[in-house]
Design an enzyme around this catalytic site. Structure first.
Site, PDB file in Angstrom:
ATOM      1  N   ARG A 122      -3.364  -0.764   5.690  1.00  0.00           N
ATOM      2  CA  ARG A 122      -3.738  -1.499   4.806  1.00  0.00           C
ATOM      3  C   ARG A 122      -2.851  -3.361   4.850  1.00  0.00           C
ATOM      4  NH1 ARG A 122      -5.993   1.727  -0.186  1.00  0.00           N
ATOM      5  NH2 ARG A 122      -4.109   2.354   0.550  1.00  0.00           N
TER       6      ARG A 122
ATOM      7  N   ASP B 276      -9.472   2.649   2.044  1.00  0.00           N
ATOM      8  CA  ASP B 276      -8.166   3.208   2.866  1.00  0.00           C
ATOM      9  C   ASP B 276      -8.917   3.936   4.564  1.00  0.00           C
ATOM     10  OD1 ASP B 276      -5.894   4.729   3.136  1.00  0.00           O
ATOM     11  OD2 ASP B 276      -5.716   5.344   1.725  1.00  0.00           O
TER      12      ASP B 276
ATOM     13  N   CYS C  98       1.075  -0.845  -0.006  1.00  0.00           N
ATOM     14  CA  CYS C  98      -0.208  -0.201   0.415  1.00  0.00           C
ATOM     15  C   CYS C  98       0.736   1.644   0.116  1.00  0.00           C
ATOM     16  CB  CYS C  98      -1.079   0.148   1.285  1.00  0.00           C
ATOM     17  SG  CYS C  98      -0.618   0.243   2.339  1.00  0.00           S
TER      18      CYS C  98
END
Length: 245
Positions: A95, A204, A89
């Site tokens: 994440r 996100d 990410c």
């Protein structure tokens, strides 16, 4: 195999395996032989003795990269047999880190730790050396998953050749990965959610603060990714989403 049951060797016992479980059967067979061959340093001849069926022998040797098992190369065999996955990410503190440790947890619970090497990385330099973001760490802890000691690191050019799968959280990650790795010549780069029936980006939480949605995306994505890899290994191939290699 039609309607005929197959048989596998487990601790010296022949156990019947339903044709419906054939893919899982092949995966378990591979797991067992990797562990046994590596532990006892079997030669190829000994491996032939251990595998009762000639058909199974050919498949097993292919899965093991046709490497002869002995004391000299057992470490090399184990490393070659592992599936290496790198989650990516932007910053590697939310994440991708959640995906790394969720996948490790799923693999551990499935008893497959010896077959996987799993890590995560960032496309940016913004968070290098920083620990997992507190909210992400707490979300993992809610589900009994420990990520202690993890710090962010950046994706490197050489990671492309060292990993079988590079799994991104969103489209922006893919663009940056192409820049760092010089492209995706072997079809290794995939969005995590493309393995699910809800393709797209992983939510996100850096912008929304909604770590629960991110957790749900990551969990379903990792479950389906693991299943795809297991199916691929069960047929002698590693499946990359809709692609094969």
């Amino acid at each position: 195999m039609g309607g005929t049951a197959s048989y596998d060797i487990q601790d010296g016992i022949l156990d019947p395996v339903s044709p419906d479980l054939e893919q899982e059967y092949w995966f378990k067979r591979r797991t067992w032989y990797i562990n046994e061959a590596g532990q006892f340093g079997w030669s190829k001849l000994e491996l032939q003795r251990q595998i009762k069926s000639g058909t199974h022998l050919e498949t097993a040797l292919d899965l093991f990269h046709e490497v002869c098992y002995n004391e000299k190369n057992r470490t090399e065999v184990g490393e070659k047999a592992m599936i290496k996955i790198l989650f990516i990410c932007h910053g590697n503190i939310c994440r991708s880190t959640m995906a790394e440790f969720v996948m490790k947890d799923l693999v551990k619970k499935a008893g497959l730790e010896s077959l996987f090497h799993i890590e995560s990385a960032a496309t940016s330099t913004e968070e290098i050396g920083n620990p997992v973001y507190p909210s992400a760490r707490r979300k993992l802890a809610e589900h009994g998953i420990d990520c202690a000691g993890k710090t962010a690191r950046q994706l490197r050019y050489e990671d492309y050749s060292q990993y079988d799968l590079l799994i991104e959280m969103d489209q922006a990650n893919i663009r940056n990965m192409h820049r760092i790795c010089g492209g995706d010549f072997d079809g290794k780069m995939h969005l995590l959610m493309e393995f699910t029936d809800r393709p797209g980006d992983v939510a996100d939480p850096w912008y929304t603060g909604d770590f629960e949605s991110t957790w749900k995306n990551v969990l379903v994505g990792c479950r389906e990714l693991l299943q795809a890899v297991k199916v691929g290994m069960g047929t002698g191939r590693v499946l990359y989403g809709e692609k094969e290699k």
